[in-house]
Each structure stands twice: as C-alpha cells, then as structure tokens.
Write a protein that holds these residues in place. Sequence first.
Motif: not given
Length: 259
Positions: A234-244
């Motif tokens: 969940a944390i990795d997903w949050a990081y992956s979309v930080r610039f979307e």
Amino acid sequence: MQTKEPKYFRIRANEEKIKFIIEKTDISAEIILKAQKVAVQNPYHGFGHELGVTESGIMIAEACGCNRYDINTITLALLFHDADHRGIHNPEDEERAAIAMMSSLSKKDLKICGVSPILAQQRIRDFILSTRFSVHGKSGDLGVCIVQDADIASIGRGPEYWLWATMGLVDEFNNQREKPLTPFNFIHTEQVKFLEVLESSSINGEIFLTSGARKIFYDPYESLETMLSWPEEAIDWAYSVRFEDLTFEEFQEGLNKII
C-alpha cells in the motif's frame, strides 16, 4: 537538488484548494498567481504544499475565532511560506521565502490585512520565519501557533491524507541521505520520530499548538498507528502515484483497494 514536477501534478486538487481560499478570504486570484510564480517545483515543498497548508491554516484560524483581517494575514504568509524552497532544508529557506513575499506583494495587496502595509508586511514576514522547524512550538502568539499548526496539518487530517500529502517528502529526505529509505521504512522511522520531536518541542506538550487545530483534526498518533498497520504494498503504491493528477478522493479509493 530539485526535482521538476510534471506539469499536470495534482492540478485538479490544487484548483479545489484555490477555490476554497478565494471563497473563505479576501485573497484574489492575482495574489495566488504571484505566489505560484515564486514557488519552486520540488517533490514536496512546492506550490501544491503551500496551497494545502494555506487551506488548513484557514480552517484552523476559523476554528480559533480569528477575524477576517487576521485570516487574510495568515493566508498571505502561508501562500508564500515555502517560496523558493530548494528541496533541501537549510536555515535560509524561510528568509528567501520572506524576501519573495516582500518583492511580490504590493501595498494594494497588503490592504486586506487591515493595518498599514509596513505593519502587514512585517507581520507576514514574522509568520513565514516562524515556520522554521527550530522555533516550532516555542511561541505563545496565536497567529504564530496557527501558522505552525497549519504547516504540519497533514498529520491531523487522517491517515490517508497524511500519506497522500507527504509521499514527496520521501524524495526530499532521500536527496539528503547517503543511504535512501524506502517509502515503507520512511513511514516506520521518520514519521514516528517526527511526532516525538513535535511533542517534546512544544511549550504546551501538545502536537497541535492551538485548540482550533485540536478540535478539527484527528489525533496524529491514531493516524500513525493506522499507517503502521498498512502493508508495504500500500505504501509503495502511494509512492508510485505521487506525481499523478489524482484528487485526494481518487487516491483514497485506490489505497482502500489495497489495504
């Protein structure tokens, strides 16, 4: 080291915050544009952060019973409080922001503070300088406390908002470390330390300095406990979309599918 944000970075979320600011204060779109022009694009301390902090500051000031002039003054300070921030913390960050504010706002702009332009400018400068972490929680001035609470308000707006708002901070933090932390480790180490430092540095022993912030925001320790229970996925997903270009509601929906 600066990281350029994609042009579309959270533009819809920013637009909602701008609408809120204009509706709640006497701040014009022209003044907000001036703040945007001097904001440096970086992973966390950019224009989006300034808008989010400003939104929170207005909410806190209203909960504290501030008058229109005081809310306008606090809003101006928060719109510029991280102007020209380089993404790497140093003692000159807030001073550069104060200089950017003074060079951007006209006497006409400052009239909404209800005092002379000179006094308004000085008060706004004092508020901006109060966002230095080294002085956090050291003042009994209500306006300063509101500004300081606003600058950390993301930790009180629920665990999902806290995670959404601070993923860019991982990048800024890692720019200053020889050994970078994963987003998951950042939550489990640095965010835990952050609350401990806030509580220990406060003159009243509280994380939030004002009764207004404590009234309208969630308990940060409860939010942290929730975040610590989330899987690394969940944390990795949050990081992956930080610039979307996600709104908070869209982010929350995506996160909930994982946790």
